[in-house]
Design an enzyme around this catalytic site. Sequence first.
Site, PDB file in Angstrom:
ATOM      1  N   HIS A   1     -52.775 -29.004 -30.462  1.00  0.00           N
ATOM      2  CA  HIS A   1     -51.788 -30.054 -30.692  1.00  0.00           C
ATOM      3  C   HIS A   1     -50.592 -29.507 -31.472  1.00  0.00           C
ATOM      4  O   HIS A   1     -49.426 -29.844 -31.184  1.00  0.00           O
ATOM      5  CB  HIS A   1     -52.455 -31.202 -31.454  1.00  0.00           C
ATOM      6  CG  HIS A   1     -51.522 -32.283 -31.887  1.00  0.00           C
ATOM      7  ND1 HIS A   1     -51.063 -32.391 -33.189  1.00  0.00           N
ATOM      8  CD2 HIS A   1     -50.966 -33.312 -31.210  1.00  0.00           C
ATOM      9  CE1 HIS A   1     -50.260 -33.437 -33.283  1.00  0.00           C
ATOM     10  NE2 HIS A   1     -50.190 -34.022 -32.104  1.00  0.00           N
TER      11      HIS A   1
ATOM     12  N   GLU B   1     -48.404 -27.619 -29.145  1.00  0.00           N
ATOM     13  CA  GLU B   1     -47.616 -28.544 -28.313  1.00  0.00           C
ATOM     14  C   GLU B   1     -46.337 -28.960 -29.047  1.00  0.00           C
ATOM     15  O   GLU B   1     -45.238 -28.948 -28.475  1.00  0.00           O
ATOM     16  CB  GLU B   1     -48.461 -29.766 -27.968  1.00  0.00           C
ATOM     17  CG  GLU B   1     -47.696 -30.893 -27.302  1.00  0.00           C
ATOM     18  CD  GLU B   1     -48.042 -32.252 -27.859  1.00  0.00           C
ATOM     19  OE1 GLU B   1     -47.100 -33.004 -28.200  1.00  0.00           O
ATOM     20  OE2 GLU B   1     -49.241 -32.581 -27.976  1.00  0.00           O
ATOM     21  N   HIS B   2     -46.460 -29.335 -30.310  1.00  0.00           N
ATOM     22  CA  HIS B   2     -45.290 -29.734 -31.093  1.00  0.00           C
ATOM     23  C   HIS B   2     -44.273 -28.601 -31.190  1.00  0.00           C
ATOM     24  O   HIS B   2     -43.067 -28.818 -31.028  1.00  0.00           O
ATOM     25  CB  HIS B   2     -45.724 -30.128 -32.509  1.00  0.00           C
ATOM     26  CG  HIS B   2     -46.106 -31.563 -32.643  1.00  0.00           C
ATOM     27  ND1 HIS B   2     -45.515 -32.415 -33.542  1.00  0.00           N
ATOM     28  CD2 HIS B   2     -47.026 -32.305 -31.977  1.00  0.00           C
ATOM     29  CE1 HIS B   2     -46.055 -33.621 -33.440  1.00  0.00           C
ATOM     30  NE2 HIS B   2     -46.986 -33.571 -32.509  1.00  0.00           N
TER      31      HIS B   2
END
Length: 429
Positions: free
Chosen positions: A68, A71-72
């Site tokens: 995650h 992804e950012h």
Amino acid sequence: MLSKKNYERLGETVYQTTLTNGLKVLMVPKAGFHKTFAIMTTNYGAMDNEFVPRGQKEVVRFPDGIAHFLEHKLFEKQDHDAFDLFGKYGASANAFTGFTQTSYLFATTSHLKENLEILLDFVQDPYFTAATVNKEKGIIGQEIQMYDDDPGWQSYFGMIGQLYPKEPLHIDIAGTVDSIDRITADDLYAAYQTFYHPSNMSLIVVGQLDPDQTLAWITANQEGKTFAPNEPITRIPSPQASPADIVAQTTRQLTVSRPKVSIGLRGFDNVPAGFAGLQYSIAVSLMFDLLFNDTSDNYLRLYDANVIDDSFGYDFQVQRGAHFAQLAGDTDQPEQFASELSAILTDAPAQLRAAQPQFDLVKREAVGRIVGAINSVEGIANQYDGPLFDGATIFDELAILEALSFDELLAAAHDFLAQAKQTVYTILP
């Protein structure tokens, strides 16, 4: 070579190829649509936190939440942000991380070529520094704290944590404030180089497009880049819990106005591979429709008794290496909620046979939902099952559903329920 699969009854065609670098490309032209939707996905998600990094030989355990976090960070480059580029060409963009996949997407009504190039370029050009990573820790830390205060999110992951106490599935997709604090730029590069190779990725484009022209744009973009040779990815499976490890019941208190109850069922049977696995998933999902949809005898009885209300819902998921169901809702009678639903599940074989007259109706309702999704470019693209079900699309899903017999539903339901283990997670005011 661009292959073509026609779904004549639906008037749909799927164009598909694999580029020389391994990137899988699927295109679905939609005549009369003004919008085009594209989604680029890597077969890498929150569960994949222990693996052998590309170019190394030893297993490394990475901090929870790294998929995650990555992804950012991919949107931010040295001198620009990818969101700004999409905005320049009239596209709306987003991304999300799941248990086993991470996806990047945009929707646009113009400038498809430019937006495709932005998508391919920003996903395939990582830029991480210690300073930018540390800045992101504060942003994601706030996001984690927000979900810590979300009763629905806590109910969901509380239930999963009791079903998967030893596996990474129970870990919040974003990780924890402590785990993301340990993430470094080197960690992000190691994860990126391992899982973001084109051979581990797919690109789906649906909407107003010309397949040959769109493929030419994608191919030219990829041929202008250099990628490392394709190597097998070594993921380390976590120790598998036994049925005895499942936590039967937990109650906690949060700031809620009414109790929330989440019942989880973990499957210990083996999900078939390929299209057979998709049929299994559809059959078990339809089983829950027969037992609990809002026209079923069970739903109406419990609704009239004020045990459930319109917050009640259910879901069945098949992930890479895991499958489970959730039934959840707000209720003023949490103990009766759990006992009534558990009794229905225990008696499911008899209940399903009694509900056989509703099978065709429930199946038609499910067909209608899929047909509705086919009228959405996002619905088509987001239903691509990738490596999980041998590349099945939403059109394959519709064909399997329409051919499904009641006996096949009973067989799948038996396989799932005969070995499934249950948990109950209750949140009280």
